[in-house]
Write an enzyme that holds these catalytic residues in place. Sequence first.
Site, short mmCIF file in Angstrom:
data_model
loop_
_atom_site.label_atom_id
_atom_site.label_comp_id
_atom_site.label_asym_id
_atom_site.label_seq_id
_atom_site.Cartn_x
_atom_site.Cartn_y
_atom_site.Cartn_z
N ILE A 30 42.42 136.07 1.47
CA ILE A 30 41.56 137.16 0.98
C ILE A 30 41.21 136.96 -0.50
O ILE A 30 40.20 137.47 -0.98
CB ILE A 30 42.25 138.52 1.21
CG1 ILE A 30 41.25 139.65 1.28
CG2 ILE A 30 43.34 138.79 0.18
CD1 ILE A 30 41.83 140.96 1.83
N ASN A 86 55.21 128.35 -0.76
CA ASN A 86 55.99 128.97 -1.83
C ASN A 86 57.25 129.60 -1.24
O ASN A 86 57.22 130.13 -0.12
CB ASN A 86 55.17 130.04 -2.54
CG ASN A 86 53.95 129.46 -3.24
OD1 ASN A 86 54.04 128.38 -3.83
ND2 ASN A 86 52.84 130.16 -3.17
N GLU A 94 54.71 135.78 -2.44
CA GLU A 94 54.34 137.21 -2.47
C GLU A 94 54.53 137.86 -1.11
O GLU A 94 54.89 139.04 -1.03
CB GLU A 94 52.86 137.36 -2.87
CG GLU A 94 52.58 136.95 -4.30
CD GLU A 94 51.08 136.86 -4.58
OE1 GLU A 94 50.27 137.31 -3.73
OE2 GLU A 94 50.72 136.32 -5.64
N VAL A 95 54.23 137.13 -0.05
CA VAL A 95 54.34 137.68 1.30
C VAL A 95 55.51 136.99 1.99
O VAL A 95 55.52 135.76 2.14
CB VAL A 95 53.04 137.48 2.09
CG1 VAL A 95 53.20 138.01 3.51
CG2 VAL A 95 51.87 138.17 1.39
N HIS A 99 54.32 130.91 5.28
CA HIS A 99 52.93 130.48 5.41
C HIS A 99 52.69 129.25 4.58
O HIS A 99 53.31 129.05 3.54
CB HIS A 99 51.96 131.60 5.00
CG HIS A 99 52.26 132.19 3.66
ND1 HIS A 99 53.28 133.11 3.46
CD2 HIS A 99 51.71 131.98 2.44
CE1 HIS A 99 53.31 133.45 2.18
NE2 HIS A 99 52.38 132.76 1.54
N MET A 100 51.75 128.44 5.04
CA MET A 100 51.34 127.24 4.34
C MET A 100 49.92 127.45 3.82
O MET A 100 49.04 127.86 4.58
CB MET A 100 51.39 126.05 5.30
CG MET A 100 50.95 124.75 4.72
SD MET A 100 51.04 123.47 5.99
CE MET A 100 52.81 123.29 6.12
N HIS A 101 49.72 127.21 2.53
CA HIS A 101 48.38 127.27 1.95
C HIS A 101 47.70 125.91 2.15
O HIS A 101 48.30 124.87 1.84
CB HIS A 101 48.45 127.53 0.45
CG HIS A 101 49.06 128.84 0.05
ND1 HIS A 101 48.32 129.90 -0.42
CD2 HIS A 101 50.35 129.26 0.05
CE1 HIS A 101 49.14 130.91 -0.71
NE2 HIS A 101 50.38 130.54 -0.44
P1 5GP Z 1 52.26 133.57 -1.41
O1 5GP Z 1 52.16 133.85 -2.89
O2 5GP Z 1 53.20 134.51 -0.73
O3 5GP Z 1 52.53 132.13 -1.13
O4 5GP Z 1 50.79 133.80 -0.86
C1 5GP Z 1 50.39 134.97 -0.20
C2 5GP Z 1 48.89 134.88 -0.07
O5 5GP Z 1 48.48 135.85 0.86
C3 5GP Z 1 48.14 135.17 -1.37
O6 5GP Z 1 47.42 134.00 -1.76
C4 5GP Z 1 47.22 136.33 -1.02
O7 5GP Z 1 45.92 136.18 -1.56
C5 5GP Z 1 47.20 136.31 0.49
N1 5GP Z 1 47.03 137.63 1.07
C6 5GP Z 1 47.73 138.76 0.72
N2 5GP Z 1 47.31 139.80 1.46
C7 5GP Z 1 46.35 139.31 2.29
C8 5GP Z 1 45.54 139.94 3.31
O8 5GP Z 1 45.63 141.13 3.59
N3 5GP Z 1 44.67 139.13 3.96
C9 5GP Z 1 44.56 137.79 3.68
N4 5GP Z 1 43.66 137.11 4.39
N5 5GP Z 1 45.30 137.19 2.74
C10 5GP Z 1 46.19 137.94 2.05
#
Ligand code: 5GP
Length: 116
Positions: A30, A86, A94-95, A99-101
Amino acid sequence: MPTIFEKIIAGEVPAAVLYRDERVIAFLNINPMAPVHVLIVPNKLIPTVNDICNEDESLIGHMVIVARDIAKQQGIAENGYRLIINCNAHGGQEVYHLHMHLIGGRALGPMIQRVK
Ligand code: 5GP
């Protein structure tokens, strides 16, 4: 409390889904950091890399295969891209649903900032 990704997997929160099967879902971030920024997420809840079990080995491999195929579909395979997972606070997670980016579509520069 379910994470936002569990809600996306359940179809309770909308997302731009590029791919899904019985093991993973892949959707657009997002808040993209580059022209292509996709998240590849296991359907089963694994909070962090620390919580991956030996039995998840094939699932984690599948996430990489899905990332490879999406990179090709998105036209970024040849120029290249970055896969990132991460973990916890220092990793910037953050989540708390593994998950893999998949990030690409431009030159991404150094992997991390060097801090003296
Ligand atoms: P992290 O920092 O946990 O590796 O990445 C979490 C990612 O999830 C962030 O890059 C953030 O932009 C994405 N994200 C958080 N909330 C949502 C959402 O509601 N929808 C989508 N598509 N991505 C999200």
